[in-house]
Write a protein that holds these residues in place. Structure first.
Motif, short mmCIF file in Angstrom:
data_model
loop_
_atom_site.label_atom_id
_atom_site.label_comp_id
_atom_site.label_asym_id
_atom_site.label_seq_id
_atom_site.Cartn_x
_atom_site.Cartn_y
_atom_site.Cartn_z
N VAL A 2 0.82 -1.21 0.00
CA VAL A 2 0.00 0.00 0.00
C VAL A 2 0.85 1.26 0.00
O VAL A 2 0.47 2.29 -0.57
N THR A 3 2.02 1.20 0.62
CA THR A 3 2.86 2.40 0.73
C THR A 3 3.63 2.70 -0.55
O THR A 3 4.25 3.77 -0.65
N ARG A 4 3.60 1.81 -1.52
CA ARG A 4 4.38 2.02 -2.74
C ARG A 4 3.62 2.90 -3.72
O ARG A 4 2.42 2.73 -3.92
N SER A 5 4.35 3.81 -4.36
CA SER A 5 3.71 4.72 -5.31
C SER A 5 4.43 4.77 -6.65
O SER A 5 3.79 5.01 -7.69
N GLU A 6 5.74 4.55 -6.64
CA GLU A 6 6.47 4.54 -7.90
C GLU A 6 6.11 3.28 -8.68
O GLU A 6 6.04 2.19 -8.13
N ARG A 7 5.84 3.43 -9.98
CA ARG A 7 5.24 2.35 -10.76
C ARG A 7 6.03 1.06 -10.70
O ARG A 7 5.47 -0.01 -10.51
N ARG A 8 7.34 1.15 -10.83
CA ARG A 8 8.15 -0.07 -10.80
C ARG A 8 8.04 -0.77 -9.45
O ARG A 8 7.93 -1.99 -9.37
N ASP A 9 8.04 -0.01 -8.38
CA ASP A 9 7.90 -0.58 -7.04
C ASP A 9 6.52 -1.20 -6.84
O ASP A 9 6.39 -2.24 -6.18
N VAL A 10 5.50 -0.54 -7.39
CA VAL A 10 4.14 -1.07 -7.28
C VAL A 10 4.04 -2.43 -7.96
O VAL A 10 3.49 -3.39 -7.40
N MET A 11 4.57 -2.54 -9.16
CA MET A 11 4.51 -3.79 -9.90
C MET A 11 5.29 -4.90 -9.19
O MET A 11 4.85 -6.05 -9.12
N LYS A 12 6.44 -4.53 -8.66
CA LYS A 12 7.24 -5.51 -7.91
C LYS A 12 6.50 -5.95 -6.66
O LYS A 12 6.44 -7.15 -6.34
N GLY A 13 5.89 -5.00 -5.95
CA GLY A 13 5.14 -5.33 -4.74
C GLY A 13 3.93 -6.20 -5.04
O GLY A 13 3.59 -7.10 -4.25
N ALA A 14 3.27 -5.94 -6.16
CA ALA A 14 2.11 -6.74 -6.54
C ALA A 14 2.51 -8.19 -6.81
O ALA A 14 1.82 -9.13 -6.39
N ARG A 15 3.62 -8.37 -7.50
CA ARG A 15 4.11 -9.72 -7.77
C ARG A 15 4.47 -10.44 -6.47
O ARG A 15 4.17 -11.62 -6.29
N GLU A 16 5.11 -9.72 -5.57
CA GLU A 16 5.51 -10.32 -4.29
C GLU A 16 4.28 -10.72 -3.48
O GLU A 16 4.26 -11.82 -2.89
N PHE A 17 3.28 -9.86 -3.44
CA PHE A 17 2.08 -10.18 -2.69
C PHE A 17 1.36 -11.37 -3.31
O PHE A 17 0.87 -12.26 -2.59
N PHE A 18 1.28 -11.40 -4.63
CA PHE A 18 0.61 -12.51 -5.32
C PHE A 18 1.26 -13.84 -4.95
O PHE A 18 0.58 -14.82 -4.63
N ARG A 19 2.58 -13.87 -4.98
CA ARG A 19 3.29 -15.12 -4.69
C ARG A 19 3.17 -15.53 -3.23
O ARG A 19 2.94 -16.71 -2.93
N ILE A 20 3.30 -14.55 -2.33
CA ILE A 20 3.25 -14.91 -0.91
C ILE A 20 1.84 -15.29 -0.50
O ILE A 20 1.65 -16.07 0.44
N SER A 21 0.83 -14.78 -1.19
CA SER A 21 -0.54 -15.16 -0.84
C SER A 21 -0.80 -16.63 -1.16
O SER A 21 -1.57 -17.29 -0.47
N ILE A 22 -0.15 -17.15 -2.19
CA ILE A 22 -0.25 -18.58 -2.50
C ILE A 22 0.41 -19.40 -1.40
O ILE A 22 -0.14 -20.41 -0.94
N LEU A 23 1.60 -18.96 -0.99
CA LEU A 23 2.29 -19.65 0.10
C LEU A 23 1.47 -19.59 1.38
O LEU A 23 1.36 -20.58 2.12
N TYR A 24 0.88 -18.43 1.64
CA TYR A 24 0.06 -18.24 2.85
C TYR A 24 -1.07 -19.26 2.91
O TYR A 24 -1.24 -19.95 3.92
N ILE A 25 -1.86 -19.35 1.84
CA ILE A 25 -3.03 -20.22 1.92
C ILE A 25 -2.61 -21.69 1.95
O ILE A 25 -3.28 -22.52 2.58
N THR A 26 -1.48 -22.02 1.32
CA THR A 26 -0.98 -23.39 1.38
C THR A 26 -0.60 -23.75 2.81
O THR A 26 -0.93 -24.85 3.31
N VAL A 27 0.09 -22.84 3.49
CA VAL A 27 0.51 -23.08 4.88
C VAL A 27 -0.70 -23.19 5.79
O VAL A 27 -0.77 -24.10 6.64
N VAL A 28 -1.66 -22.29 5.65
CA VAL A 28 -2.84 -22.30 6.53
C VAL A 28 -3.68 -23.56 6.31
O VAL A 28 -4.14 -24.18 7.28
N LEU A 29 -3.88 -23.94 5.06
CA LEU A 29 -4.63 -25.16 4.78
C LEU A 29 -3.93 -26.38 5.34
O LEU A 29 -4.56 -27.27 5.92
N THR A 30 -2.61 -26.45 5.18
CA THR A 30 -1.84 -27.58 5.69
C THR A 30 -1.93 -27.65 7.21
O THR A 30 -2.10 -28.73 7.79
#
Length: 309
Positions: free
Chosen positions: A270-298
């Motif tokens: 949410v704190t990111r505003s520069e476009r490159r940082d936003v895109m990088k942050g979005a990719r990071e969140f997307f990937r970690i959200s998959i890991l998150y739900i896998t861990v919680v389900l397990t």
């Protein structure tokens, strides 16, 4: 007769057969479907139902076939959109490697067959939940909502997401209990931020294709706030099984710690505003959200079957 001579005689060679199989398999969206199948397995395991091993495997195969079939129908219906997006332009349908009518038949057979077999093996309640899951993804999300509103994933995508583990639960128990809903309701709120994160770093594609995903219609800043809001809700909702007495302290600890990590990533995004940082942050969140739900389900499966059970 050698395989190399088959072209001269008009026969189909093994490489041709393997290529055709590969093209149809690509319609199943195996990468995202792996998360779907895993959540269904967890739903079945966490239910502590009475379905035997053989029938359990058949039930999971039905859920996988239904999910893959709905993905194939999604590709059939969205071939025009896929052709306008760089990420999807080389898929089998827009690239012309599979004919549209064959994809439609392939997806329909998988969906209808999976529902029928599920009914015969695990009961018609499970078959009904599977049918509802297929309808939520293909009928509601793909056909009705995706091209019309930026709320497409909030309604159709979320519903399909939460119904998948409930399909596994229903297969094992023959019912959908309040405990099942308490255990998986958080998936309703996990799906939108997960999809919005991907839509953020793919927003140019969606805008070019005319698909009203939230980042393309409301902008990045609004999307960032909604991702954080939904993350707060689903992280809190993920602890509900402990409060309802359906999971123990192990699950609560894992869900809480994983939730804190995901919340931190959402807050950073949410704190990111520069476009490159936003895109990088979005990719990071997307990937970690998959890991998150896998861990919680397990953690839920371990807690319900080994510790809490």
């Amino acid at each position: 007769m050698s395989l190399t001579s088959t072209a001269k005689t008009g026969m189909t060679s093994w490489p041709d057969i393997a290529g055709a199989i590969g093209r149809y398999i690509s319609l199943l969206k195996l990468r995202p479907m792996s998360v779907v199948i895993y959540s269904a397995i967890i739903g079945l395991i966490a239910s502590r139902g009475s379905l035997d091993i053989f029938d359990s495997v058949i039930a999971i195969m039905c859920i996988a076939a239904g999910g893959g079939g709905s993905a194939a129908l999604n590709m059939w219906y969205e071939a025009d959109i896929d052709a306008r997006m760089a990420r999807t332009a080389n898929r089998a349908l827009p690239a012309g490697r599979v004919k549209a009518t064959r994809a439609l038949v392939f997806g329909s057979v998988l969906c209808l067959g999976s529902i029928a077999v599920m009914g015969l093996v695990a009961g018609w309640t499970a078959a009904g939940v599977l049918a509802a899951t297929i309808f939520a993804y293909f009928g509601l999300y793909t056909v009705i909502l995706k091209r019309r509103t930026s709320l497409n994933v909030v309604i159709g995508g979320s519903l399909a997401g939460v119904l998948t583990p409930l399909s596994g639960w229903a297969a094992a128990t023959g019912e959908i209990s309040t405990a099942a809903i308490a255990m998986f309701i958080y998936v309703l709120f996990w799906t939108p931020p997960h999809v919005w994160a991907q839509a953020t770093y793919r927003m140019a594609d969606y805008a070019q294709a005319g698909v009203p995903m939230l980042p393309a219609t409301a902008g990045i800043a609004v999307t960032q706030r909604w991702i954080l809001t939904f993350t707060i809700i689903h992280v809190a909702a993920a602890t509900l099984p402990w409060f309802t007495g359906d999971a123990g302290l192990f699950y609560l600890a894992v869900a809480s710690l994983a939730g804190i990590v995901l919340l931190a990533k959402a807050a950073s995004f949410v704190t990111r505003s520069e476009r490159r940082d936003v895109m990088k942050g979005a990719r990071e969140f997307f990937r970690i959200s998959i890991l998150y739900i896998t861990v919680v389900l397990t953690a839920l499966a371990i807690d319900r079957t080994i510790l809490f059970g």
